[in-house]
Design a protein around this motif. Structure first.
Motif, PDB file in Angstrom:
ATOM      1  N   PHE A  25       0.926  -1.249  -0.006  1.00 39.78           N
ATOM      2  CA  PHE A  25       0.043  -0.049  -0.014  1.00 39.78           C
ATOM      3  C   PHE A  25       0.977   1.205  -0.102  1.00 39.78           C
ATOM      4  N   HIS A  26       1.803   1.326   0.789  1.00 39.08           N
ATOM      5  CA  HIS A  26       2.737   2.422   0.945  1.00 39.08           C
ATOM      6  C   HIS A  26       3.514   2.750  -0.063  1.00 39.08           C
ATOM      7  N   ASN A  27       4.040   1.842  -0.723  1.00 46.10           N
ATOM      8  CA  ASN A  27       4.709   2.210  -2.029  1.00 46.10           C
ATOM      9  C   ASN A  27       4.049   2.236  -3.294  1.00 46.10           C
ATOM     10  N   ASN A  77      10.759  12.093   0.121  1.00 44.98           N
ATOM     11  CA  ASN A  77      10.856  11.398   1.371  1.00 44.98           C
ATOM     12  C   ASN A  77      10.738  10.148   1.519  1.00 44.98           C
ATOM     13  N   HIS A  78       9.884   9.678   0.701  1.00 49.65           N
ATOM     14  CA  HIS A  78       9.517   8.068   0.528  1.00 49.65           C
ATOM     15  C   HIS A  78      10.684   7.480  -0.110  1.00 49.65           C
ATOM     16  N   ALA A  79      11.128   7.926  -1.148  1.00 52.38           N
ATOM     17  CA  ALA A  79      12.286   7.211  -1.874  1.00 52.38           C
ATOM     18  C   ALA A  79      13.534   7.061  -0.939  1.00 52.38           C
ATOM     19  N   GLY A 125       4.379  13.118   9.916  1.00 53.80           N
ATOM     20  CA  GLY A 125       5.739  13.811   9.659  1.00 53.80           C
ATOM     21  C   GLY A 125       6.621  12.616   9.597  1.00 53.80           C
ATOM     22  N   TRP A 126       7.901  13.172   9.872  1.00 52.58           N
ATOM     23  CA  TRP A 126       9.252  12.344   9.548  1.00 52.58           C
ATOM     24  C   TRP A 126      10.144  12.771  10.655  1.00 52.58           C
ATOM     25  N   VAL A 127      10.829  11.460  11.364  1.00 49.04           N
ATOM     26  CA  VAL A 127      12.006  11.561  12.099  1.00 49.04           C
ATOM     27  C   VAL A 127      13.169  11.481  11.311  1.00 49.04           C
ATOM     28  N   CYS A 159      12.716   7.969   9.162  1.00 52.52           N
ATOM     29  CA  CYS A 159      11.513   7.142   9.296  1.00 52.52           C
ATOM     30  C   CYS A 159      10.162   7.882   9.368  1.00 52.52           C
ATOM     31  N   ASP A 160       9.290   7.257   8.638  1.00 55.77           N
ATOM     32  CA  ASP A 160       8.101   7.615   8.398  1.00 55.77           C
ATOM     33  C   ASP A 160       6.923   7.689   9.660  1.00 55.77           C
ATOM     34  N   LEU A 161       6.500   8.879  10.173  1.00 58.48           N
ATOM     35  CA  LEU A 161       5.537   8.734  11.176  1.00 58.48           C
ATOM     36  C   LEU A 161       4.040   9.053  10.836  1.00 58.48           C
ATOM     37  N   TRP A 162       3.825   8.691   9.556  1.00 61.52           N
ATOM     38  CA  TRP A 162       2.552   8.967   8.939  1.00 61.52           C
ATOM     39  C   TRP A 162       1.843   7.660   9.464  1.00 61.52           C
ATOM     40  N   GLU A 163       0.739   7.656   9.772  1.00 61.99           N
ATOM     41  CA  GLU A 163      -0.027   6.261  10.408  1.00 61.99           C
ATOM     42  C   GLU A 163       0.141   5.215   9.204  1.00 61.99           C
ATOM     43  N   HIS A 164      -0.015   5.704   8.080  1.00 56.19           N
ATOM     44  CA  HIS A 164      -0.012   4.601   6.938  1.00 56.19           C
ATOM     45  C   HIS A 164       1.140   3.814   6.856  1.00 56.19           C
ATOM     46  N   ALA A 165       2.331   4.277   7.540  1.00 62.09           N
ATOM     47  CA  ALA A 165       3.495   3.249   7.610  1.00 62.09           C
ATOM     48  C   ALA A 165       3.554   2.459   8.432  1.00 62.09           C
TER      49      ALA A 165
HETATM   50 FE   FE2 Z   1       4.477   7.387   3.793  1.00 59.06          FE
END
Ligand code: FE2
Length: 213
Positions: A25-27, A77-79, A125-127, A159-165
């Motif tokens: 889903f994420h990618n 960010n995702h890549a 967000g992102w850490v 690291c992705d902090l969005w809940e979808h992660a």
């Molecule tokens: Fe994400």
């Protein structure tokens, strides 16, 4: 147009921390949609920039181009996030281990700082672990914001902090996700290359250049 980069590992190779379903889903949905929207917006604007980093820097402070910035930054960010993970985990060594020791004391203290920053970050967000000047820092950014527009800052890990992660695999346990991520998936080889780049001795990670549509 910008491509959706291929994942550098099999979709099930980050399990159990990140399931193949989450990664699919994420990618295949979230990241793909950001890249497609980015390409649509650039085509509409007749924008010929070939570097995604340039697109991000040019739009970061422009409220009229926020949608373009958001989709460009989320594509980047995702890549970077996919490359910031590896199924072949190896702890940091060499100059990177020394830099961690100087900045944080030891890897455990860095882990605590990274997890606390991620848990304390409100909403999406992102850490990040970043190099800034001679030191390393842990920071977080909101929504799509990233480190590309920040002068003198080189990201080592994110690291992705969005809940979808993490929600499908860890529900609301962001802390458990971050701890497991740090302990088993963090790509310290990428972090080492990025630290070398931050010190001026090699190229930093970059999104693949745009291809002709
Ligand atoms: Fe994400």
């Amino acid at each position: 147009m910008f491509v959706l980069p291929e994942l550098p590992y099999a979709a099930n190779s980050l399990e159990p921390v990140i399931s193949a379903r989450t990664l699919g889903f994420h990618n295949g949905k979230h990241h793909k949609t950001y890249v497609e929207t980015l390409n649509t917006l650039l085509a509409e604007a007749d924008d010929r920039l070939s570097s995604l980093e340039e697109v991000i820097r040019e739009t970061a402070d422009d409220p009229d181009r926020r949608k373009l910035f958001n989709n460009a930054a989320q594509s980047w960010n995702h890549a970077f996030f996919w490359d910031a993970m590896t199924p072949a985990f190896k702890p940091p060594s060499g100059d990177l281990a020394k830099a961690i020791h100087t900045a944080f004391g030891d890897l455990t203290a860095l882990r605590t700082a990274f997890v606390e920053e991620g848990v304390g970050h409100f909403a999406s967000g992102w850490v990040w672990l970043v190099a800034e000047g001679e030191t390393l820092k842990v920071i977080s950014t909101h929504d799509a914001d990233d480190t590309v527009p920040l002068d003198g800052v080189t990201p080592l890990l994110v690291c992705d902090l969005w809940e979808h992660a993490y929600y499908l695999d860890h529900q609301n346990d962001r802390k458990g996700f971050l701890q497991a991520w740090f302990d088993t998936l963090a790509n310290w080889s990428l972090a080492e290359r990025q630290l070398t780049a931050a010190r001026g001795a090699g190229p930093a990670w970059a999104y693949p250049a745009a291809t002709k549509a």
